[in-house]
Design a protein around this motif. Structure first.
Motif, PDB file in Angstrom:
ATOM      1  N   ARG A   1      -3.516  -4.755  12.525  1.00 21.16           N
ATOM      2  CA  ARG A   1      -4.099  -4.091  11.341  1.00 21.16           C
ATOM      3  C   ARG A   1      -3.200  -2.949  10.874  1.00 21.16           C
ATOM      4  O   ARG A   1      -3.005  -2.765   9.668  1.00 21.16           O
ATOM      5  N   ASP A   2      -2.656  -2.190  11.830  1.00 18.69           N
ATOM      6  CA  ASP A   2      -1.733  -1.106  11.473  1.00 18.69           C
ATOM      7  C   ASP A   2      -0.516  -1.651  10.737  1.00 18.69           C
ATOM      8  O   ASP A   2      -0.059  -1.051   9.758  1.00 18.69           O
TER       9      ASP A   2
ATOM     10  N   ARG B   1      -1.494  -2.253   7.247  1.00 18.78           N
ATOM     11  CA  ARG B   1      -1.574  -0.998   6.479  1.00 18.78           C
ATOM     12  C   ARG B   1      -0.183  -0.512   6.074  1.00 18.78           C
ATOM     13  O   ARG B   1       0.015  -0.061   4.948  1.00 18.78           O
ATOM     14  N   ARG B   2       0.789  -0.626   6.995  1.00 13.98           N
ATOM     15  CA  ARG B   2       2.170  -0.218   6.667  1.00 13.98           C
ATOM     16  C   ARG B   2       2.773  -1.147   5.613  1.00 13.98           C
ATOM     17  O   ARG B   2       3.454  -0.699   4.689  1.00 13.98           O
TER      18      ARG B   2
ATOM     19  N   ALA C   1       1.192  -2.780   3.336  1.00 10.65           N
ATOM     20  CA  ALA C   1       0.538  -2.524   2.040  1.00 10.65           C
ATOM     21  C   ALA C   1       1.280  -1.468   1.235  1.00 10.65           C
ATOM     22  O   ALA C   1       1.310  -1.529   0.003  1.00 10.65           O
ATOM     23  N   LYS C   2       1.909  -0.508   1.908  1.00  7.59           N
ATOM     24  CA  LYS C   2       2.647   0.555   1.207  1.00  7.59           C
ATOM     25  C   LYS C   2       3.848   0.006   0.443  1.00  7.59           C
ATOM     26  O   LYS C   2       4.329   0.639  -0.499  1.00  7.59           O
TER      27      LYS C   2
ATOM     28  N   GLU D   1      -7.102  -2.516   3.775  1.00  5.88           N
ATOM     29  CA  GLU D   1      -7.315  -1.086   4.030  1.00  5.88           C
ATOM     30  C   GLU D   1      -6.203  -0.266   3.405  1.00  5.88           C
ATOM     31  O   GLU D   1      -6.448   0.767   2.774  1.00  5.88           O
ATOM     32  N   GLY D   2      -4.970  -0.730   3.552  1.00  3.80           N
ATOM     33  CA  GLY D   2      -3.829  -0.006   2.990  1.00  3.80           C
ATOM     34  C   GLY D   2      -3.807   0.008   1.476  1.00  3.80           C
ATOM     35  O   GLY D   2      -3.331   0.955   0.862  1.00  3.80           O
TER      36      GLY D   2
ATOM     37  N   ARG E   1      -6.677  -7.869   6.768  1.00  4.13           N
ATOM     38  CA  ARG E   1      -7.639  -6.752   6.772  1.00  4.13           C
ATOM     39  C   ARG E   1      -6.900  -5.423   6.672  1.00  4.13           C
ATOM     40  O   ARG E   1      -7.315  -4.518   5.950  1.00  4.13           O
ATOM     41  N   GLY E   2      -5.816  -5.296   7.424  1.00  4.53           N
ATOM     42  CA  GLY E   2      -5.008  -4.082   7.342  1.00  4.53           C
ATOM     43  C   GLY E   2      -4.403  -3.895   5.956  1.00  4.53           C
ATOM     44  O   GLY E   2      -4.358  -2.778   5.437  1.00  4.53           O
ATOM     45  N   LEU E   3      -3.949  -4.991   5.342  1.00  3.12           N
ATOM     46  CA  LEU E   3      -3.438  -4.913   3.969  1.00  3.12           C
ATOM     47  C   LEU E   3      -4.520  -4.374   3.045  1.00  3.12           C
ATOM     48  O   LEU E   3      -4.258  -3.505   2.210  1.00  3.12           O
TER      49      LEU E   3
END
Length: 167
Positions: free
Chosen positions: A21-22, A25-26, A28-29, A56-57, A52-54
């Motif tokens: 997930r992390d 999120r990274r 997604a940036k 959230e990001g 899911r991480g995407l």
């Protein structure tokens, strides 16, 4: 004959679902409207967890869940970012013809489109795409280790600093 655009690649090792997930999120940036992300990997490799991480990001509304039975799901942004179109192409066998019914070419310019099991089915949508391959040990194992290869293809990703994903 034109030379192919260079690829940008990152190799990572992920040891838990939270780390997957992390990574999302990274990742997604680095994403923006118009980006196509192909996710490849065995069942249970972590494709939906990464997505899911995407979500959230990207600051999406609602939880990202697998679209296996609905084929595609749109997740709107809570802010001014692009929506996420999450596609599970596992049950689609017709290649781009069947994918065209989903109108991904219409969604792509204003959305981030993530396609699980999309290899060999959606590459014709754009030369610029991010291909994420998740390898895991197969067989009777409880090993959470995943080896992830993120490869940027086309001019959009030629100069991308994918090394930042291993932070």
């Amino acid at each position: 004959m034109e030379a192919a655009a260079p690829h940008s690649t990152a190799e990572l090792t992920v040891t838990s679902p939270e780390q997957m997930r992390d990574l999302g999120r990274r990742l997604a940036k680095l994403l923006r409207a118009g980006d196509l992300v192909l996710l490849s990997g065995e069942l249970g490799a972590g494709k939906t967890t990464l997505t899911r991480g995407l979500g959230e990001g990207l600051g999406l509304r609602g939880a990202v869940t697998s679209p296996t039975f609905v084929i595609a799901r749109v997740h709107p942004s809570l802010g001014d970012g692009p929506p996420l179109v999450h596609v599970d192409a596992y049950r689609l066998s017709g290649g781009l013809d069947e994918m065209e019914d989903l109108d991904l070419d219409v969604s792509l310019p204003e959305s981030v489109v993530v396609v699980e099991w999309g290899e060999g089915k959606v590459e014709e949508l754009t030369e610029d795409r991010l291909h994420v391959v998740i390898h895991r040990a197969v067989g009777d194992t409880t090993d959470e280790v995943r080896h992830v290869t993120v490869r940027g293809m086309g001019a959009r990703w030629a100069g991308a600093e994918l090394g930042s994903l291993s932070a």
